[in-house]
Design a protein around this motif. Sequence first.
Motif, PDB file in Angstrom:
ATOM      1  N   ASN A  62      -8.652   3.434  -1.646  1.00 30.50           N
ATOM      2  CA  ASN A  62     -10.496   3.041  -2.273  1.00 30.50           C
ATOM      3  C   ASN A  62     -11.112   2.179  -1.935  1.00 30.50           C
ATOM      4  O   ASN A  62     -11.121   1.337  -0.778  1.00 30.50           O
ATOM      5  CB  ASN A  62      -8.967   1.973  -3.856  1.00 30.50           C
ATOM      6  CG  ASN A  62      -8.138   2.749  -4.623  1.00 30.50           C
ATOM      7  OD1 ASN A  62      -8.510   3.315  -4.504  1.00 30.50           O
ATOM      8  ND2 ASN A  62      -7.182   1.377  -5.093  1.00 30.50           N
ATOM      9  N   ALA A 117       1.042  -0.999   0.168  1.00 26.38           N
ATOM     10  CA  ALA A 117      -0.006   0.273  -0.034  1.00 26.38           C
ATOM     11  C   ALA A 117       0.633   1.448   0.548  1.00 26.38           C
ATOM     12  O   ALA A 117       1.949   1.343   0.659  1.00 26.38           O
ATOM     13  CB  ALA A 117      -1.007  -0.004   0.719  1.00 26.38           C
ATOM     14  N   ASN A 164      -3.693   3.275  -4.317  1.00 29.29           N
ATOM     15  CA  ASN A 164      -3.757   2.099  -2.633  1.00 29.29           C
ATOM     16  C   ASN A 164      -3.749   2.192  -1.733  1.00 29.29           C
ATOM     17  O   ASN A 164      -2.729   2.276  -1.058  1.00 29.29           O
ATOM     18  CB  ASN A 164      -3.399   1.073  -2.871  1.00 29.29           C
ATOM     19  CG  ASN A 164      -3.527  -0.387  -2.419  1.00 29.29           C
ATOM     20  OD1 ASN A 164      -4.927  -0.164  -1.213  1.00 29.29           O
ATOM     21  ND2 ASN A 164      -2.806  -1.385  -1.682  1.00 29.29           N
TER      22      ASN A 164
END
Length: 169
Positions: free
Chosen positions: A141, A45, A116
């Motif tokens: 997201n 991420a 992300n």
Amino acid sequence: PRPHAQLEQELSQAKPMHRRLQGEVGSGKTIVALRAMLVVIDAGAQAALLAPTEVLAQQHARTIRSMLGGLAQVVLLTGSVVAKQRSEVMDQIASGEAAIVIGTHALIQEGVVFSNLGFVVVDEQHRFGVEQRAALAAKANDDLKPHVLVMTATPIPRTVAMTVFGDLD
């Protein structure tokens, strides 16, 4: 437990972390936050650090780039980033190429899209409103809530109340 160990344990949980990190200026809050960012980056991420001023955002970017030595792509997004460079930075954020995104209120503007977003760090959190902090977290997201770490050297009564009443660990 030590702050970084506590954060790493909480970052491994499915429930998003929402924690305050308090310490005097120069006590190592940025290093603790960076260690947590690296855990999130290793999981695939992105991490974002929101600073209240351009000077502080630039300082964080320099410090973190220096500490990482090129191990992760760090980008800076502030109001003074010129159009051509801004477009490049926005593309790096949207593609996920930028692992760590550091910036000012420019991060929460419309048009900033993360690939992300998994972790949000807010420095000097008392200088931001609830809506501003929520706007950055909302850029994650698929309605997934990112982990949130707010840092402060000077907690205000409202922050202490949030901790006491369970809205913030």
